[in-house]
Design a protein around this motif. Structure first.
Motif, PDB file in Angstrom:
ATOM      1  N   GLY A 104       5.443  -7.792  -0.588  1.00 14.81           N
ATOM      2  CA  GLY A 104       3.789  -7.832  -0.869  1.00 14.81           C
ATOM      3  C   GLY A 104       3.276  -9.145  -0.392  1.00 14.81           C
ATOM      4  N   VAL A 107      -4.264 -10.475  -1.076  1.00 11.12           N
ATOM      5  CA  VAL A 107      -5.253 -10.881  -0.070  1.00 11.12           C
ATOM      6  C   VAL A 107      -6.672 -10.924  -0.620  1.00 11.12           C
ATOM      7  CG1 VAL A 107      -4.214  -9.345   1.902  1.00 11.12           C
ATOM      8  CG2 VAL A 107      -5.549  -8.330  -0.003  1.00 11.12           C
ATOM      9  N   TYR A 142      -5.435  -8.068  -5.719  1.00 14.71           N
ATOM     10  CA  TYR A 142      -5.446  -7.007  -4.676  1.00 14.71           C
ATOM     11  C   TYR A 142      -4.459  -7.185  -3.734  1.00 14.71           C
ATOM     12  CZ  TYR A 142      -7.463  -2.976  -1.961  1.00 14.71           C
ATOM     13  OH  TYR A 142      -7.630  -1.789  -1.461  1.00 14.71           O
ATOM     14  N   HIS A 144      -1.476  -6.268  -0.273  1.00  7.26           N
ATOM     15  CA  HIS A 144      -0.908  -5.422   0.698  1.00  7.26           C
ATOM     16  C   HIS A 144       0.669  -5.327   0.211  1.00  7.26           C
ATOM     17  CE1 HIS A 144      -4.108  -6.491   3.904  1.00  7.26           C
ATOM     18  NE2 HIS A 144      -4.515  -5.711   3.013  1.00  7.26           N
ATOM     19  N   ASP A 146       4.492  -3.088   0.036  1.00 13.87           N
ATOM     20  CA  ASP A 146       5.619  -2.475   0.767  1.00 13.87           C
ATOM     21  C   ASP A 146       5.647  -1.064  -0.036  1.00 13.87           C
ATOM     22  OD1 ASP A 146       7.875  -1.479   1.693  1.00 13.87           O
ATOM     23  OD2 ASP A 146       8.496  -3.211   2.321  1.00 13.87           O
TER      24      ASP A 146
END
Length: 216
Positions: A104, A107, A142, A144, A146
């Protein structure tokens, strides 16, 4: 004796040196021999392949190609990797091989320091046993992430600070494999003061012990 390496540096706002000292103390309490380095050059040393655990605390910053390749090779060979918040989840933004290994990348943290709730998803996992849902005050990450991560805890965004993400359920704690190595991550722990929160400290300590090579 198990051997761990902590590599700290990067953005000073996350108090990397102080937090490295706290983590070293936690690991030594469990019988680890701990080395601390404040340069990413430590990742390029072939000797890291013999370690049991590596803990990066390096928000942002940069990592050389040979450093990240050697680190990834060591973890694929069985060295554990564990970390928390931006020290592991917002390190080396340009290094996609590093992000692939961690599972991850940060962001955003809408609203910056806010109150939010952490929901335990795998109460029977040894890392989470005895830890109930709890309120937390910090940056709500927050990320992104896997889809192959094994998610142990989540948080739900209210939409107060970014209405378009209202109701989004975001992983907070996960574990995964990278080759033969175990990888653990928790997004909790903005500054050293947060190590005083029992749930944050317990989850991180157990996660590091789980990730270490030859852990049960």
């Amino acid at each position: 004796m198990s051997e761990a390496l902590i590599v700290w540096g990067g953005w000073n706002g996350h108090e990397p040196e102080q937090c490295a000292g706290l983590i070293a103390e936690m690991l030594r309490e469990d019988g680890f021999s701990v080395a601390l380095e404040n340069s990413t050059q430590a990742f390029a040393d072939p000797a890291i392949a013999s370690l049991d655990l590596i803990v990066p605390i390096y928000t942002m910053g940069k990592i050389a190609k040979e450093e990240v390749e050697n680190l990834s090779r060591a973890v694929r060979g069985g060295v554990g990797l564990a970390g928390y918040h931006g020290g592991m989840g917002d390190a080396f933004r340009e290094a996609v091989e590093y992000q692939f290994m961690c599972g991850g990348q940060w962001v955003a943290h809408p609203g910056n320091i806010i109150d939010y709730r952490v929901t335990i998803r795998c109460a029977d996992d040894p890392i989470m046993q005895g830890v109930n849902d709890f309120d937390y005050r910090s940056e709500q990450y927050y990320m992104h992430v896997d889809p192959s991560n094994e998610v142990l805890a989540t948080t739900t965004f209210s939409g107060t600070h970014a209405p378009w993400i209202e109701g989004v359920v975001m992983p907070v704690v996960w574990k995964r494999r990278h080759g033969q190595g175990r990888v653990f991550y928790s997004s909790l722990g903005h500054v050293a003061k947060e190590f005083e929160v029992p749930q944050m400290r317990t989850i991180l300590k157990r996660g590091m012990l789980w990730a270490a090579r030859n852990a049960s």
